[in-house]
Design a protein around this motif. Structure first.
Motif, PDB file in Angstrom:
ATOM      1  N   HIS A   1      31.343  -1.340 -20.019  1.00 33.15           N
ATOM      2  CA  HIS A   1      30.300  -1.083 -20.852  1.00 33.15           C
ATOM      3  C   HIS A   1      29.341   0.199 -20.716  1.00 33.15           C
ATOM      4  O   HIS A   1      28.584   0.435 -21.587  1.00 33.15           O
ATOM      5  CB  HIS A   1      29.174  -2.268 -21.042  1.00 33.15           C
TER       6      HIS A   1
ATOM      7  N   LYS B   1      28.671   3.739 -21.032  1.00 35.44           N
ATOM      8  CA  LYS B   1      29.285   4.708 -21.908  1.00 35.44           C
ATOM      9  C   LYS B   1      28.405   5.703 -21.706  1.00 35.44           C
ATOM     10  O   LYS B   1      27.195   5.966 -21.730  1.00 35.44           O
ATOM     11  CB  LYS B   1      29.498   4.249 -23.424  1.00 35.44           C
TER      12      LYS B   1
ATOM     13  N   VAL C   1      33.883   6.314 -21.478  1.00 34.24           N
ATOM     14  CA  VAL C   1      33.801   4.944 -21.886  1.00 34.24           C
ATOM     15  C   VAL C   1      33.986   3.899 -20.754  1.00 34.24           C
ATOM     16  O   VAL C   1      33.996   2.708 -21.222  1.00 34.24           O
ATOM     17  CB  VAL C   1      34.456   4.841 -23.181  1.00 34.24           C
TER      18      VAL C   1
ATOM     19  N   THR D   1      38.431   4.623 -20.196  1.00 36.63           N
ATOM     20  CA  THR D   1      39.155   5.855 -20.425  1.00 36.63           C
ATOM     21  C   THR D   1      38.217   6.983 -20.693  1.00 36.63           C
ATOM     22  O   THR D   1      37.144   6.720 -20.816  1.00 36.63           O
ATOM     23  CB  THR D   1      40.292   5.417 -21.554  1.00 36.63           C
TER      24      THR D   1
ATOM     25  N   THR E   1      37.717  10.786 -22.935  1.00 42.39           N
ATOM     26  CA  THR E   1      38.374  11.659 -24.178  1.00 42.39           C
ATOM     27  C   THR E   1      37.647  12.880 -24.275  1.00 42.39           C
ATOM     28  O   THR E   1      36.418  12.980 -23.800  1.00 42.39           O
ATOM     29  CB  THR E   1      38.434  10.986 -25.388  1.00 42.39           C
TER      30      THR E   1
ATOM     31  N   ASP F   1      43.019  12.295 -24.543  1.00 42.93           N
ATOM     32  CA  ASP F   1      42.707  11.147 -23.824  1.00 42.93           C
ATOM     33  C   ASP F   1      43.116  11.683 -22.132  1.00 42.93           C
ATOM     34  O   ASP F   1      43.904  12.125 -22.055  1.00 42.93           O
ATOM     35  CB  ASP F   1      42.973   9.809 -24.302  1.00 42.93           C
TER      36      ASP F   1
ATOM     37  N   ARG G   1      30.086  -4.106 -26.932  1.00 42.81           N
ATOM     38  CA  ARG G   1      31.631  -3.530 -27.323  1.00 42.81           C
ATOM     39  C   ARG G   1      31.797  -3.195 -28.695  1.00 42.81           C
ATOM     40  O   ARG G   1      32.391  -2.544 -28.925  1.00 42.81           O
ATOM     41  CB  ARG G   1      32.370  -4.989 -27.048  1.00 42.81           C
ATOM     42  N   HIS G   2      30.907  -3.743 -29.640  1.00 44.93           N
ATOM     43  CA  HIS G   2      31.056  -3.147 -30.951  1.00 44.93           C
ATOM     44  C   HIS G   2      29.557  -2.458 -31.214  1.00 44.93           C
ATOM     45  O   HIS G   2      28.700  -2.914 -31.084  1.00 44.93           O
ATOM     46  CB  HIS G   2      30.751  -4.538 -31.920  1.00 44.93           C
TER      47      HIS G   2
ATOM     48  N   ALA H   1      40.888  -2.120 -28.514  1.00 43.22           N
ATOM     49  CA  ALA H   1      39.722  -1.114 -28.830  1.00 43.22           C
ATOM     50  C   ALA H   1      40.470  -0.308 -30.245  1.00 43.22           C
ATOM     51  O   ALA H   1      41.405  -0.058 -30.666  1.00 43.22           O
ATOM     52  CB  ALA H   1      39.922  -0.191 -27.729  1.00 43.22           C
TER      53      ALA H   1
ATOM     54  N   SER I   1      38.222   2.670 -33.317  1.00 44.84           N
ATOM     55  CA  SER I   1      37.341   3.589 -33.690  1.00 44.84           C
ATOM     56  C   SER I   1      37.606   4.206 -35.019  1.00 44.84           C
ATOM     57  O   SER I   1      38.607   4.326 -35.394  1.00 44.84           O
ATOM     58  CB  SER I   1      37.300   4.609 -32.609  1.00 44.84           C
TER      59      SER I   1
ATOM     60  N   SER J   1      32.963   1.924 -33.604  1.00 47.49           N
ATOM     61  CA  SER J   1      33.585   1.543 -32.408  1.00 47.49           C
ATOM     62  C   SER J   1      33.760   0.265 -31.895  1.00 47.49           C
ATOM     63  O   SER J   1      32.869  -0.429 -31.853  1.00 47.49           O
ATOM     64  CB  SER J   1      33.179   2.588 -31.289  1.00 47.49           C
TER      65      SER J   1
ATOM     66  N   TRP K   1      34.684  -0.746 -28.246  1.00 47.00           N
ATOM     67  CA  TRP K   1      35.201   0.058 -26.858  1.00 47.00           C
ATOM     68  C   TRP K   1      34.815  -0.807 -25.714  1.00 47.00           C
ATOM     69  O   TRP K   1      34.702  -0.480 -24.526  1.00 47.00           O
ATOM     70  CB  TRP K   1      34.630   1.449 -26.828  1.00 47.00           C
TER      71      TRP K   1
END
Length: 340
Positions: free
Chosen positions: A51, A53, A74, A77, A79, A99, A217-218, A300, A302, A338, A340
């Motif tokens: 979590h 980010k 994030v 991962t 990007t 990514d 997460r959302h 996940a 977006s 997102s 994520w």
């Protein structure tokens, strides 16, 4: 007319186990560091890994072009993207993204303004670097198959940056630092099958957004940002409430109230209307083009659209102050959701 001045930043992001919530004028000297959080703000190591980010976004623009760059971590991962929108042709000349693996292919600095800091991405045939030196200048280096940038952002010339720290529903807390317009020198090179085209950036401005949070997460938001000499603003509606709403007017940083966004989400290139409930900002946004991205990986997802265009209307420093007319102020809006 009396301006509402924001306080100086706290010594650290976390004070006595709590996030140092508020809006401040200036740089967080200690950088983004969430260590020291205590209950009820603590979470497991795995939750924090998934979590946490962090990102750095840089917008560069002038009469001919707008460039957007970002490096995002994030947790599970990372990007990066770089796009160049040609305002005269109303076309996206470059739209690159890739990514990677956080820690191996990307690093987002906890204090990108600090001397010696570096935010970078290394990908297949691609490299992005944002590095700050002791001379208070940020070196911008981009090398992708279609776009090269060698430029320098003057951090010494910035008006007080906004620092916003606040709680997040479903998460823990978030913090962001945002600048108004900064002088820029350098050039961009477009690469194509027919050769290359060099574009001077010496008349462009740059605005920097560094954000770091323990988020839900959302996460969803609407955003508007535009900057020029003596005038700039940042607005957000969504996961961070009105914490990062601010106006820069002749070097003064003025907090703004809650933002309102009126637009057609299905047709984001139609005009937008943005305003604040304190009566300090009322603007129409005319998109010229947009960058869009939509992904659904199951675990996940977006949806992202960032129109580029100009704002017109008015702003003012206080409810009883004179209105400052705004004409063709270059900037962006954004609608982002997102998981994520």
């Amino acid at each position: 007319m009396k301006l509402e001045h924001l306080p100086k930043p706290p010594a650290r992001l976390v004070l006595n186990g709590e996030p140092a919530n508020g809006r401040f004028a200036g740089r967080l000297e200690a950088g983004f560091d969430w260590r020291g959080l205590q209950a009820p703000h603590t979470r497991s190591w795995l939750w924090r890994r998934l979590h946490h980010k962090r990102w750095v976004y840089l917008g560069l623009g002038d009469e001919r072009l707008f460039i957007g760059l970002a490096i995002v971590d994030v947790g599970w991962t990372c990007t990066a993207f770089a796009y160049l929108f040609d305002r005269r042709e109303r076309s996206m000349r470059v739209d690159w993204s890739q990514d990677g693996l956080p820690g191996l292919q990307a690093q987002v600095s906890d204090d990108p303004f600090a001397a010696g800091s570096s935010t970078w991405f290394r990908g297949m045939r691609a490299r992005l670097d944002l590095s700050s030196g002791k001379d208070q200048r940020m070196q911008i280096q981009v090398d992708t198959p279609q776009l090269q940038i060698e430029a320098e952002l003057d951090l010494a010339a910035m008006a007080p940056p906004l620092l916003a720290i606040g709680p997040i529903a479903g998460g823990v807390a978030h913090a962001t630092q945002k600048t108004s317009a900064l002088p820029l020198r350098g050039q961009a090179r477009l690469r194509g099958a027919a050769g290359h085209e060099d574009l001077s950036l010496d008349q462009a401005w740059g605005a920097l957004d560094a954000s770091n949070g323990l988020l839900a997460r959302h996460t969803a938001w609407r955003w508007a940002s535009a900057h020029g000499p003596g005038l700039g603003f940042n607005l957000q509606q969504g996961y961070f409430g009105g914490q990062e709403n601010a106006l820069w007017l002749d070097g003064e940083l003025i907090p703004l109230g809650a933002a309102r966004f009126a637009f057609n989400a299905a047709q984001p290139l139609q005009p937008w209307h943005v305003s604040t409930d304190d009566g300090l900002l009322d603007l129409q946004f005319q998109p010229e083009g947009a960058r869009q991205d939509a992904r659904n990986l199951g675990f996940a997802a977006s949806h992202y659209v960032q129109p580029v265009g100009t704002f017109k209307g008015w702003v003012r420093a206080s409810p009883d102050g004179p209105k400052r007319e705004v004409h063709r102020l270059l900037g962006v809006t954004e609608d982002h959701q997102s998981v994520w």
